[in-house]
Design a protein around this motif. Structure first.
Motif, PDB file in Angstrom:
ATOM      1  N   ALA A  74      -7.793   5.807   4.860  1.00 47.52           N
ATOM      2  CA  ALA A  74      -8.089   5.480   3.461  1.00 47.52           C
ATOM      3  C   ALA A  74      -7.886   3.981   3.260  1.00 47.52           C
ATOM      4  O   ALA A  74      -6.888   3.421   3.698  1.00 47.52           O
ATOM      5  N   TYR A  75      -8.843   3.351   2.610  1.00 50.51           N
ATOM      6  CA  TYR A  75      -8.782   1.910   2.398  1.00 50.51           C
ATOM      7  C   TYR A  75      -9.108   1.570   0.954  1.00 50.51           C
ATOM      8  O   TYR A  75      -9.898   2.242   0.303  1.00 50.51           O
ATOM      9  N   MET A  76      -8.490   0.510   0.471  1.00 52.27           N
ATOM     10  CA  MET A  76      -8.797  -0.036  -0.842  1.00 52.27           C
ATOM     11  C   MET A  76      -9.153  -1.513  -0.684  1.00 52.27           C
ATOM     12  O   MET A  76      -8.648  -2.182   0.228  1.00 52.27           O
ATOM     13  N   PRO A  77      -9.996  -2.046  -1.576  1.00 56.60           N
ATOM     14  CA  PRO A  77     -10.342  -3.464  -1.495  1.00 56.60           C
ATOM     15  C   PRO A  77      -9.138  -4.349  -1.770  1.00 56.60           C
ATOM     16  O   PRO A  77      -8.313  -4.040  -2.623  1.00 56.60           O
ATOM     17  N   PHE A  78      -9.054  -5.436  -1.018  1.00 58.36           N
ATOM     18  CA  PHE A  78      -7.967  -6.402  -1.173  1.00 58.36           C
ATOM     19  C   PHE A  78      -8.510  -7.623  -1.894  1.00 58.36           C
ATOM     20  O   PHE A  78      -9.467  -8.253  -1.441  1.00 58.36           O
ATOM     21  N   TYR A  79      -7.920  -7.962  -3.040  1.00 56.16           N
ATOM     22  CA  TYR A  79      -8.440  -9.030  -3.890  1.00 56.16           C
ATOM     23  C   TYR A  79      -7.550 -10.272  -3.913  1.00 56.16           C
ATOM     24  O   TYR A  79      -7.518 -10.999  -4.882  1.00 56.16           O
ATOM     25  N   GLY A  80      -6.791 -10.485  -2.855  1.00 56.66           N
ATOM     26  CA  GLY A  80      -6.004 -11.712  -2.787  1.00 56.66           C
ATOM     27  C   GLY A  80      -4.596 -11.562  -3.326  1.00 56.66           C
ATOM     28  O   GLY A  80      -3.966 -10.523  -3.188  1.00 56.66           O
ATOM     29  N   ARG A  81      -4.121 -12.612  -4.012  1.00 59.46           N
ATOM     30  CA  ARG A  81      -2.717 -12.664  -4.423  1.00 59.46           C
ATOM     31  C   ARG A  81      -2.572 -12.518  -5.930  1.00 59.46           C
ATOM     32  O   ARG A  81      -3.434 -12.908  -6.700  1.00 59.46           O
ATOM     33  N   ILE A  82      -1.430 -11.954  -6.323  1.00 61.14           N
ATOM     34  CA  ILE A  82      -1.026 -11.955  -7.727  1.00 61.14           C
ATOM     35  C   ILE A  82       0.312 -12.668  -7.795  1.00 61.14           C
ATOM     36  O   ILE A  82       1.233 -12.360  -7.035  1.00 61.14           O
ATOM     37  N   HIS A  83       0.425 -13.645  -8.675  1.00 60.96           N
ATOM     38  CA  HIS A  83       1.636 -14.452  -8.739  1.00 60.96           C
ATOM     39  C   HIS A  83       2.668 -13.779  -9.639  1.00 60.96           C
ATOM     40  O   HIS A  83       2.414 -13.538 -10.810  1.00 60.96           O
ATOM     41  N   VAL A 112      -6.004  -3.688  -4.213  1.00 63.86           N
ATOM     42  CA  VAL A 112      -4.727  -4.180  -3.689  1.00 63.86           C
ATOM     43  C   VAL A 112      -4.609  -5.683  -3.928  1.00 63.86           C
ATOM     44  O   VAL A 112      -5.566  -6.434  -3.737  1.00 63.86           O
ATOM     45  N   LEU A 113      -3.421  -6.105  -4.356  1.00 62.51           N
ATOM     46  CA  LEU A 113      -3.085  -7.523  -4.446  1.00 62.51           C
ATOM     47  C   LEU A 113      -1.765  -7.765  -3.718  1.00 62.51           C
ATOM     48  O   LEU A 113      -0.913  -6.877  -3.655  1.00 62.51           O
ATOM     49  N   LYS A 114      -1.620  -8.951  -3.167  1.00 62.65           N
ATOM     50  CA  LYS A 114      -0.374  -9.330  -2.507  1.00 62.65           C
ATOM     51  C   LYS A 114       0.488 -10.128  -3.472  1.00 62.65           C
ATOM     52  O   LYS A 114       0.025 -11.095  -4.079  1.00 62.65           O
ATOM     53  N   VAL A 115       1.740  -9.716  -3.615  1.00 62.10           N
ATOM     54  CA  VAL A 115       2.665 -10.376  -4.539  1.00 62.10           C
ATOM     55  C   VAL A 115       3.123 -11.700  -3.956  1.00 62.10           C
ATOM     56  O   VAL A 115       3.507 -11.793  -2.784  1.00 62.10           O
ATOM     57  N   TRP A 116       3.095 -12.704  -4.800  1.00 67.16           N
ATOM     58  CA  TRP A 116       3.505 -14.050  -4.406  1.00 67.16           C
ATOM     59  C   TRP A 116       4.445 -14.596  -5.483  1.00 67.16           C
ATOM     60  O   TRP A 116       4.054 -14.774  -6.621  1.00 67.16           O
ATOM     61  N   GLY A 117       5.710 -14.807  -5.127  1.00 66.64           N
ATOM     62  CA  GLY A 117       6.677 -15.298  -6.092  1.00 66.64           C
ATOM     63  C   GLY A 117       7.823 -14.319  -6.296  1.00 66.64           C
ATOM     64  O   GLY A 117       7.827 -13.209  -5.782  1.00 66.64           O
ATOM     65  N   ASN A 118       8.809 -14.750  -7.091  1.00 69.73           N
ATOM     66  CA  ASN A 118      10.042 -13.970  -7.221  1.00 69.73           C
ATOM     67  C   ASN A 118      10.317 -13.463  -8.623  1.00 69.73           C
ATOM     68  O   ASN A 118      11.406 -12.965  -8.900  1.00 69.73           O
ATOM     69  N   CYS A 119       9.349 -13.534  -9.533  1.00 66.99           N
ATOM     70  CA  CYS A 119       9.635 -13.154 -10.914  1.00 66.99           C
ATOM     71  C   CYS A 119       9.750 -11.641 -11.125  1.00 66.99           C
ATOM     72  O   CYS A 119      10.196 -11.197 -12.176  1.00 66.99           O
ATOM     73  N   MET A 120       9.334 -10.859 -10.126  1.00 64.47           N
ATOM     74  CA  MET A 120       9.473  -9.396 -10.217  1.00 64.47           C
ATOM     75  C   MET A 120      10.212  -8.857  -9.003  1.00 64.47           C
ATOM     76  O   MET A 120      10.041  -7.696  -8.635  1.00 64.47           O
ATOM     77  N   ASP A 121      11.061  -9.685  -8.373  1.00 67.61           N
ATOM     78  CA  ASP A 121      11.629  -9.293  -7.091  1.00 67.61           C
ATOM     79  C   ASP A 121      12.683  -8.194  -7.164  1.00 67.61           C
ATOM     80  O   ASP A 121      13.093  -7.655  -6.135  1.00 67.61           O
ATOM     81  N   LYS A 122      13.118  -7.837  -8.364  1.00 64.32           N
ATOM     82  CA  LYS A 122      13.995  -6.672  -8.484  1.00 64.32           C
ATOM     83  C   LYS A 122      13.226  -5.382  -8.230  1.00 64.32           C
ATOM     84  O   LYS A 122      13.820  -4.352  -7.888  1.00 64.32           O
ATOM     85  N   VAL A 123      11.916  -5.429  -8.416  1.00 64.67           N
ATOM     86  CA  VAL A 123      11.071  -4.250  -8.267  1.00 64.67           C
ATOM     87  C   VAL A 123      10.077  -4.417  -7.123  1.00 64.67           C
ATOM     88  O   VAL A 123       9.953  -3.539  -6.273  1.00 64.67           O
ATOM     89  N   TYR A 124       9.367  -5.549  -7.100  1.00 70.49           N
ATOM     90  CA  TYR A 124       8.340  -5.808  -6.101  1.00 70.49           C
ATOM     91  C   TYR A 124       8.643  -7.129  -5.387  1.00 70.49           C
ATOM     92  O   TYR A 124       8.418  -8.202  -5.942  1.00 70.49           O
TER      93      TYR A 124
END
Length: 202
Positions: A74-83, A112-124
């Protein structure tokens, strides 16, 4: 063991104890007692929990099979990064990411997006991948992806008050503040975050 696995699977879906309890027809106290190890669910209830959390019974019982994978990939499209920090504009990347079959089945238009940054690092945590369902509008208390003023995108937990909307971080960095859009700012939802996994595990 089973309590920790229930808790881990529930959190990976950003599901509260109340939401899990409602799905399987028990009280929040019952879910809490399983997760703390005070009690263990019956065999029948374990099956219901597994179905609600998109995991196998074998996984909850301590086996190595974590997810109920279909024979087809199973695959989903990858749309880059989310800050998960300052807002940034995502780019459409011609790539796909492997996800559990159940995630694709439940969120057919997800991406799918890749998380970039630490503003949600308690969860993601920074570097993980998140699945966003554009068909689900984040409600108050949900975590979603939001477009600010038609271009920038940011991941935050949304809170809706009587007269204002607030996008809040969940970070170990206490200097990171809320985003409270002004009257002239346009906030559009990209969808709710429904699943995540560390990038090295995908």
């Amino acid at each position: 063991m089973i309590g920790k696995l229930i808790k881990s699977a529930r959190r990976s879906l950003d599901m509260t104890q109340d939401e899990l309890a409602e799905k399987i027809g028990v009280t929040r106290g019952a879910v809490s007692s399983w997760e703390t190890g005070a009690y263990e669910p019956s065999n029948h209830t374990t099956k219901l929990i597994a179905e609600a959390l998109n995991v196998s019974v074998a996984y909850l019982l301590g086996g190595n099979e974590q997810l109920k994978m279909d024979s087809k990939p199973a695959y989903m499209p990858f749309y880059g990064r989310i800050h998960a920090g300052d807002p940034t504009e995502p780019s459409n990347v011609d790539e796909s990411i492997n996800v559990p079959f159940e995630v694709l089945e439940a969120h057919k238009n997800g991406f799918v997006l890749k998380v970039w940054g630490n503003c949600m690092d308690k969860v993601y945590p920074d570097g993980c991948h998140v699945v966003i369902d554009p068909d689900i509008v984040p409600q108050s208390g949900d975590i979603g992806a939001f477009i600010i003023d038609g271009g920038d995108i940011v991941m935050r937990r949304i809170y809706r008050g009587a007269n204002r909307l607030m996008l809040s971080p969940e970070s170990f960095d206490v200097t990171i503040g809320d985003i409270i859009p002004g009257n002239e700012q346009e906030i559009k939802s990209l969808g709710k975050i429904v699943w995540f996994q560390a990038s090295e595990e995908l």
